[in-house]
Design a protein around this motif. Sequence first.
Motif, PDB file in Angstrom:
ATOM      1  N   LEU A  68      -6.515  -1.720  -6.570  1.00  0.00           N
ATOM      2  CA  LEU A  68      -7.837  -1.538  -5.968  1.00  0.00           C
ATOM      3  C   LEU A  68      -8.644  -0.544  -6.788  1.00  0.00           C
ATOM      4  O   LEU A  68      -8.109   0.445  -7.289  1.00  0.00           O
ATOM      5  CB  LEU A  68      -7.722  -1.008  -4.535  1.00  0.00           C
ATOM      6  CG  LEU A  68      -7.416  -2.001  -3.414  1.00  0.00           C
ATOM      7  CD1 LEU A  68      -7.398  -1.271  -2.075  1.00  0.00           C
ATOM      8  CD2 LEU A  68      -8.437  -3.129  -3.375  1.00  0.00           C
TER       9      LEU A  68
ATOM     10  N   VAL B 152      -7.141  -6.385   2.839  1.00  0.00           N
ATOM     11  CA  VAL B 152      -6.475  -6.513   1.534  1.00  0.00           C
ATOM     12  C   VAL B 152      -5.501  -7.689   1.555  1.00  0.00           C
ATOM     13  O   VAL B 152      -5.437  -8.475   0.602  1.00  0.00           O
ATOM     14  CB  VAL B 152      -5.759  -5.193   1.181  1.00  0.00           C
ATOM     15  CG1 VAL B 152      -4.894  -5.371  -0.063  1.00  0.00           C
ATOM     16  CG2 VAL B 152      -6.776  -4.075   0.964  1.00  0.00           C
TER      17      VAL B 152
ATOM     18  N   ARG C 254     -10.690  -0.656   2.853  1.00  0.00           N
ATOM     19  CA  ARG C 254      -9.403  -1.116   2.333  1.00  0.00           C
ATOM     20  C   ARG C 254      -8.370  -1.232   3.454  1.00  0.00           C
ATOM     21  O   ARG C 254      -7.223  -0.789   3.321  1.00  0.00           O
ATOM     22  CB  ARG C 254      -8.891  -0.181   1.237  1.00  0.00           C
ATOM     23  CG  ARG C 254      -8.759   1.264   1.644  1.00  0.00           C
ATOM     24  CD  ARG C 254      -8.046   2.068   0.574  1.00  0.00           C
ATOM     25  NE  ARG C 254      -7.893   3.456   0.970  1.00  0.00           N
ATOM     26  CZ  ARG C 254      -7.188   4.350   0.284  1.00  0.00           C
ATOM     27  NH1 ARG C 254      -6.559   3.975  -0.811  1.00  0.00           N
ATOM     28  NH2 ARG C 254      -7.102   5.597   0.695  1.00  0.00           N
TER      29      ARG C 254
ATOM     30  N   GLU D 134      -2.383   0.445   1.592  1.00  0.00           N
ATOM     31  CA  GLU D 134      -3.051  -0.849   1.695  1.00  0.00           C
ATOM     32  C   GLU D 134      -2.178  -1.977   1.158  1.00  0.00           C
ATOM     33  O   GLU D 134      -2.423  -3.153   1.449  1.00  0.00           O
ATOM     34  CB  GLU D 134      -4.396  -0.817   0.947  1.00  0.00           C
ATOM     35  CG  GLU D 134      -4.289  -0.643  -0.553  1.00  0.00           C
ATOM     36  CD  GLU D 134      -4.242   0.819  -0.978  1.00  0.00           C
ATOM     37  OE1 GLU D 134      -4.444   1.094  -2.173  1.00  0.00           O
ATOM     38  OE2 GLU D 134      -3.992   1.686  -0.096  1.00  0.00           O
TER      39      GLU D 134
ATOM     40  N   TYR E 235     -14.526  -1.621  -2.229  1.00  0.00           N
ATOM     41  CA  TYR E 235     -13.435  -1.619  -3.196  1.00  0.00           C
ATOM     42  C   TYR E 235     -13.430  -2.966  -3.915  1.00  0.00           C
ATOM     43  O   TYR E 235     -13.901  -3.975  -3.371  1.00  0.00           O
ATOM     44  CB  TYR E 235     -12.075  -1.435  -2.520  1.00  0.00           C
ATOM     45  CG  TYR E 235     -11.824  -0.075  -1.937  1.00  0.00           C
ATOM     46  CD1 TYR E 235     -11.055   0.870  -2.630  1.00  0.00           C
ATOM     47  CD2 TYR E 235     -12.339   0.272  -0.689  1.00  0.00           C
ATOM     48  CE1 TYR E 235     -10.805   2.122  -2.075  1.00  0.00           C
ATOM     49  CE2 TYR E 235     -12.096   1.524  -0.135  1.00  0.00           C
ATOM     50  CZ  TYR E 235     -11.318   2.445  -0.837  1.00  0.00           C
ATOM     51  OH  TYR E 235     -11.079   3.694  -0.298  1.00  0.00           O
TER      52      TYR E 235
ATOM     53  N   LEU F 123     -10.681  -5.556  -5.357  1.00  0.00           N
ATOM     54  CA  LEU F 123      -9.290  -5.956  -5.498  1.00  0.00           C
ATOM     55  C   LEU F 123      -9.161  -6.715  -6.818  1.00  0.00           C
ATOM     56  O   LEU F 123      -9.850  -7.716  -7.037  1.00  0.00           O
ATOM     57  CB  LEU F 123      -8.861  -6.849  -4.339  1.00  0.00           C
ATOM     58  CG  LEU F 123      -7.432  -7.398  -4.421  1.00  0.00           C
ATOM     59  CD1 LEU F 123      -6.417  -6.287  -4.178  1.00  0.00           C
ATOM     60  CD2 LEU F 123      -7.235  -8.529  -3.418  1.00  0.00           C
TER      61      LEU F 123
END
Length: 384
Positions: A171, A210, A205, A235, A185, A187
């Motif tokens: 992340l 996630v 997150r 996460e 964020y 990914l």
Amino acid sequence: MSLASRREYLATMRERYWAARTRRECTEILNEVQQVCGYHRKYAIRVLRQATPPAPAKRRRKRALRYLDALPVIARVWEALDYPCAERLHPVLLPMAEHLAAHGEVVLTDAVREALQKISRATLARRLATMPSPKPRRRLPRPRPGLLQSQIPVATYDWDEARPGALEVDLVEHNGGSTAGQYAYTLSMVDIVTGWSRRRALLGRSQRAVHDAIGDLIAEWPYPVWGLHTDNGAEFVNHHLHRYAEAHNLTFTRSRPYRKNDNAHVEQRNRQLVREIVGYARYDRPEQVEQLNRLYARLDLYANLFLPTRKLKNKVRDGARVRKSYDAARPPLDRILERDVLSPEERARWLALRQSLNPLQLHRELDALIAGLQHPPETAMSAD
């Protein structure tokens, strides 16, 4: 007299011998060398004549620069691939020039095509040095550094892993330097074997967000995935992802704490394809996350189908030094095709998609999307 002292003495006497202007001076130097070193006179002469007088400085012959007619085409290919180094550009220079010519971006004559085929990597690097990249260079600051840890083993992929489908996941924060409140964020996922990578922006997150994003990206992966490697963040190390890995028969491993090199491939993509693209601004609104995902949709195609990458093929330790060698730079799609992990239908679909896309037009679209991130529409409206 020691051997080292004798060599120093003879080096000094040689300089005096060659600088002597008269026969008398040469005779005096020979007499001294005979007396000090005990040499036979003929041997003393041979020793003093070993060194040749300093040659006059050679003037470098100025040669006319070659491949000047090909420079405009090289510049367009360089721009289309987002200004890579010569090592990454050289292997794909001619194929990408022909691809751009098919889309009407450049004109390839026989002379230019021959120049692109003959130019060496070193010469290409010198020509690129005369064309400063408009891409800004950013100084990257150092990033700041329980559950199920006994069930998720600490491990790393082998550097020479050969099975496609080994993914590293990470992340990237977009908080603008402040961790207050909720923010976006990115990914990021990359296959260490083929270099195929994907990105997805999230607001926050949470474990569920996630997990869902990872599941969506793996479902869209062009070939089967067998491994998942993450850091130790909550996460990732949680029941949601652990159950997902078990249900889909994935080998789920995690890095050693505070060892970012255990996730080196995805960290490299974070810099090249996240930080250098969207920077360090704060994104904390749903519409900004949507903008990021529109950007990543085009960026993923651009990076996977066109951007050449180099892959480590061998490393040998020589004492404290590790000597590494890399293969020729190629786009991730080419690495997938050579592994023969796609069905004939999927292979034909990806090749047709790449042939239909203009990388220079993709680059322009990415520039426009990046400018939209830096200058949101509501900001532009309020300035009017």
